[in-house]
Design a protein around this motif. Structure first.
Motif, mmCIF file in Angstrom:
data_model
loop_
_atom_site.group_PDB
_atom_site.id
_atom_site.type_symbol
_atom_site.label_atom_id
_atom_site.label_comp_id
_atom_site.label_asym_id
_atom_site.label_seq_id
_atom_site.Cartn_x
_atom_site.Cartn_y
_atom_site.Cartn_z
ATOM 1 N N TYR A 55 59.296 53.393 -20.925
ATOM 2 C CA TYR A 55 57.902 53.826 -20.869
ATOM 3 C C TYR A 55 56.973 52.611 -20.948
ATOM 4 O O TYR A 55 56.014 52.504 -20.187
ATOM 5 C CB TYR A 55 57.600 54.792 -22.009
ATOM 6 N N GLY A 56 57.295 51.706 -21.850
ATOM 7 C CA GLY A 56 56.489 50.496 -21.995
ATOM 8 C C GLY A 56 56.502 49.632 -20.746
ATOM 9 O O GLY A 56 55.545 48.891 -20.479
ATOM 10 N N MET A 57 57.573 49.720 -19.970
ATOM 11 C CA MET A 57 57.693 48.954 -18.726
ATOM 12 C C MET A 57 57.035 49.666 -17.543
ATOM 13 O O MET A 57 57.037 49.148 -16.420
ATOM 14 C CB MET A 57 59.177 48.711 -18.424
ATOM 15 N N GLY A 58 56.505 50.845 -17.783
ATOM 16 C CA GLY A 58 55.850 51.596 -16.725
ATOM 17 C C GLY A 58 56.798 52.372 -15.839
ATOM 18 O O GLY A 58 56.395 52.891 -14.785
ATOM 19 N N ILE A 60 58.471 55.107 -16.860
ATOM 20 C CA ILE A 60 58.312 56.519 -17.215
ATOM 21 C C ILE A 60 56.817 56.790 -17.295
ATOM 22 O O ILE A 60 56.086 56.070 -17.988
ATOM 23 C CB ILE A 60 58.991 56.859 -18.551
ATOM 24 N N GLY A 61 56.352 57.787 -16.581
ATOM 25 C CA GLY A 61 54.932 58.113 -16.596
ATOM 26 C C GLY A 61 54.653 59.402 -17.332
ATOM 27 O O GLY A 61 55.567 60.095 -17.780
ATOM 28 N N GLY A 62 53.391 59.720 -17.447
ATOM 29 C CA GLY A 62 53.003 60.969 -18.098
ATOM 30 C C GLY A 62 53.231 60.930 -19.597
ATOM 31 O O GLY A 62 53.159 59.875 -20.231
ATOM 32 N N PHE A 63 53.528 62.080 -20.169
ATOM 33 C CA PHE A 63 53.739 62.189 -21.604
ATOM 34 C C PHE A 63 55.201 61.906 -21.955
ATOM 35 O O PHE A 63 56.104 62.177 -21.172
ATOM 36 C CB PHE A 63 53.366 63.580 -22.108
ATOM 37 N N CYS A 64 55.411 61.374 -23.130
ATOM 38 C CA CYS A 64 56.768 61.094 -23.595
ATOM 39 C C CYS A 64 56.767 61.166 -25.117
ATOM 40 O O CYS A 64 56.206 60.299 -25.788
ATOM 41 C CB CYS A 64 57.230 59.717 -23.117
ATOM 42 N N SER A 270 53.099 60.943 -29.494
ATOM 43 C CA SER A 270 53.644 60.605 -28.181
ATOM 44 C C SER A 270 53.558 59.090 -28.044
ATOM 45 O O SER A 270 53.073 58.390 -28.928
ATOM 46 C CB SER A 270 52.864 61.301 -27.058
ATOM 47 N N MET A 271 54.017 58.566 -26.909
ATOM 48 C CA MET A 271 54.013 57.124 -26.716
ATOM 49 C C MET A 271 52.609 56.540 -26.664
ATOM 50 O O MET A 271 52.417 55.342 -26.847
ATOM 51 C CB MET A 271 54.783 56.770 -25.437
ATOM 52 N N SER A 272 51.622 57.368 -26.421
ATOM 53 C CA SER A 272 50.244 56.883 -26.359
ATOM 54 C C SER A 272 49.540 56.932 -27.714
ATOM 55 O O SER A 272 48.358 56.584 -27.817
ATOM 56 C CB SER A 272 49.451 57.709 -25.340
ATOM 57 N N PHE A 328 71.129 54.115 -14.003
ATOM 58 C CA PHE A 328 71.083 55.195 -13.022
ATOM 59 C C PHE A 328 69.650 55.663 -12.804
ATOM 60 O O PHE A 328 69.210 55.863 -11.657
ATOM 61 C CB PHE A 328 71.947 56.362 -13.505
ATOM 62 N N ALA A 329 68.914 55.807 -13.886
ATOM 63 C CA ALA A 329 67.562 56.356 -13.821
ATOM 64 C C ALA A 329 66.566 55.419 -13.159
ATOM 65 O O ALA A 329 65.501 55.867 -12.707
ATOM 66 C CB ALA A 329 67.080 56.712 -15.227
ATOM 67 N N THR A 330 66.870 54.140 -13.114
ATOM 68 C CA THR A 330 65.945 53.192 -12.485
ATOM 69 C C THR A 330 66.363 52.819 -11.057
ATOM 70 O O THR A 330 65.607 52.148 -10.359
ATOM 71 C CB THR A 330 65.822 51.908 -13.326
ATOM 72 N N ASN A 331 67.543 53.253 -10.633
ATOM 73 C CA ASN A 331 68.020 52.922 -9.291
ATOM 74 C C ASN A 331 68.252 54.143 -8.406
ATOM 75 O O ASN A 331 68.413 53.993 -7.190
ATOM 76 C CB ASN A 331 69.315 52.103 -9.372
ATOM 77 N N ASP A 332 68.294 55.318 -8.989
ATOM 78 C CA ASP A 332 68.461 56.532 -8.209
ATOM 79 C C ASP A 332 67.241 56.727 -7.308
ATOM 80 O O ASP A 332 66.126 56.295 -7.632
ATOM 81 C CB ASP A 332 68.617 57.730 -9.154
ATOM 82 N N ALA A 333 67.438 57.381 -6.166
ATOM 83 C CA ALA A 333 66.342 57.588 -5.221
ATOM 84 C C ALA A 333 65.312 58.572 -5.774
ATOM 85 O O ALA A 333 65.637 59.463 -6.564
ATOM 86 C CB ALA A 333 66.900 58.103 -3.899
ATOM 87 N N GLU A 334 64.075 58.405 -5.336
ATOM 88 C CA GLU A 334 63.032 59.357 -5.690
ATOM 89 C C GLU A 334 63.201 60.624 -4.852
ATOM 90 O O GLU A 334 63.844 60.600 -3.801
ATOM 91 C CB GLU A 334 61.653 58.736 -5.460
#
Length: 347
Positions: A55-58, A60-64, A270-272, A328-334
């Motif tokens: 999330y800090g690296m941008g 993951i977006g939205g709420f967490c 949350s993270m914010s 996996f989560a950072t390389n899988d296709a959108e």
């Protein structure tokens, strides 16, 4: 017009627990149970730490909303249920998914919005489901899952399948109107539902003492004749013991029951959320004296159930699982843009 409150700030769970009567006799875990609890709580902790990093690296977006500190609640309750029982919760839900046996790769990929996520990258942090694992969400609206969990219990009773619905909610949601409508129906029809109030002492940035006229949330069902117990939600043994009693109560046909888990979240709502509404010393005290994972780790070493090297090996194995999930989560296709038109229901 703002009204000043003279009501004292809520005490953290670690302080309040001293006056809590146990919901059940504290059991002694055997080696297998201690190691099970340790591994599963550690998996949740490491997953959430990694999610916070992404999330800090941008990525993951939205709420967490992270579950760090509350791991004993869901792990202990999962140890008390059986196949076929349903689980539903609010938006602080990653730990519940993992405890139910959902794949960390699928959960993390949903957080990063990838097609390999449990909701195909379209749901995000608060909207994941797995019918196979009997996990029914992940709900972003405060308290919305409570009538749904009550409905799951109604379905179980209608089908006469001896299954129980675990319906989680937070201390903030405990003041919602639909919660009491659900309590009334559940008692009226004697539905097999356990309402688990995860009282982490702060609804968003407001302490429970400032938001609730009565702070013993386990007694919120008294007007409906629903029994309730306060439980040390930082001790996985206490949670399982209470869960064992509650599931038996429901399976015996007695209707609903409330378990208030006195727990504590280490991070913000949350993270914010910078969490400036509580002193750092309060958080440090709970971490140092009542951390749910450290309690199990200490018992494993003291009883000779595991060595330092064995516990380091478990940690390394868990970190490898989480690192694989993050990779996996950072390389899988959108998701393909055409996915906008799928899973949409119309009359």
């Amino acid at each position: 017009m703002a009204v000043a409150s003279n009501r004292p700030a809520a005490q953290p769970a670690a302080v309040r627990r001293a006056s809590v009567e146990p919901a059940a006799e504290m059991p002694d875990f055997n080696q297998e149970q201690e190691l099970h609890a340790y591994r599963h709580m550690l998996l949740i902790r490491r997953f959430e730490e990694k999610a916070g990093q992404l999330y800090g690296m941008g990525l993951i977006g939205g709420f967490c909303h992270l579950y760090i500190g509350q791991e004993a609640v869901v792990v202990g309750m999962q140890m008390a249920i059986k196949g076929g029982d349903a689980v539903i919760t609010g938006y602080r839900d990653h730990g519940h998914m993992l405890a139910c046996g959902m794949d960390p790769k699928g959960v993390m990929a949903e957080l990063t919005g990838r097609r390999g996520g449990y909701s195909k990258g379209k749901g995000g942090s608060m909207h994941m489901f797995s019918v196979k694992k009997r996990f029914f969400g992940g709900h972003g609206i405060v308290g919305a899952q409570v009538p749904l969990g009550t409905g799951l219990a109604f379905a179980n009773k209608y089908r006469d399948n001896d299954s129980v619905s675990l319906t989680y909610l937070g201390d903030g949601a405990a003041n919602q109107g639909q919660v009491y409508e659900s309590f009334n129906m559940a008692k009226l029809w004697k539905l097999p539902v356990i309402y688990i109030i995860e009282n982490n002492q702060y609804g968003m940035g407001t302490s429970v003492a400032r938001a609730s006229a009565t702070t013993n949330l386990s007694q919120r069902g008294r007007s409906f004749d629903i029994p309730g117990e306060q439980v040390d939600g930082m001790d996985v043994r206490a949670v399982k013991a209470a869960g064992d009693q509650a599931t038996k109560w429901c399976r015996d046909g007695n209707g609903p029951i409330i378990l208030e888990m006195l727990t504590y979240r280490y991070r913000g709502h949350s993270m914010s959320d910078p969490a400036k509404y509580r002193p750092k010393e309060e958080v440090d005290k709970v971490r140092t004296e009542h951390d749910p994972i450290e309690q199990v780790r200490s018992r494993l070493l003291k009883k000779g159930f595991a060595s330092e090297d064995a516990l380091k090996k478990i940690d390394a194995e868990v970190r490898a699982i989480i690192n694989e999930a993050a990779e996996f989560a950072t390389n899988d296709a959108e998701p393909d843009p055409a996915e906008l038109w799928t899973d949409v229901y119309a009359e």
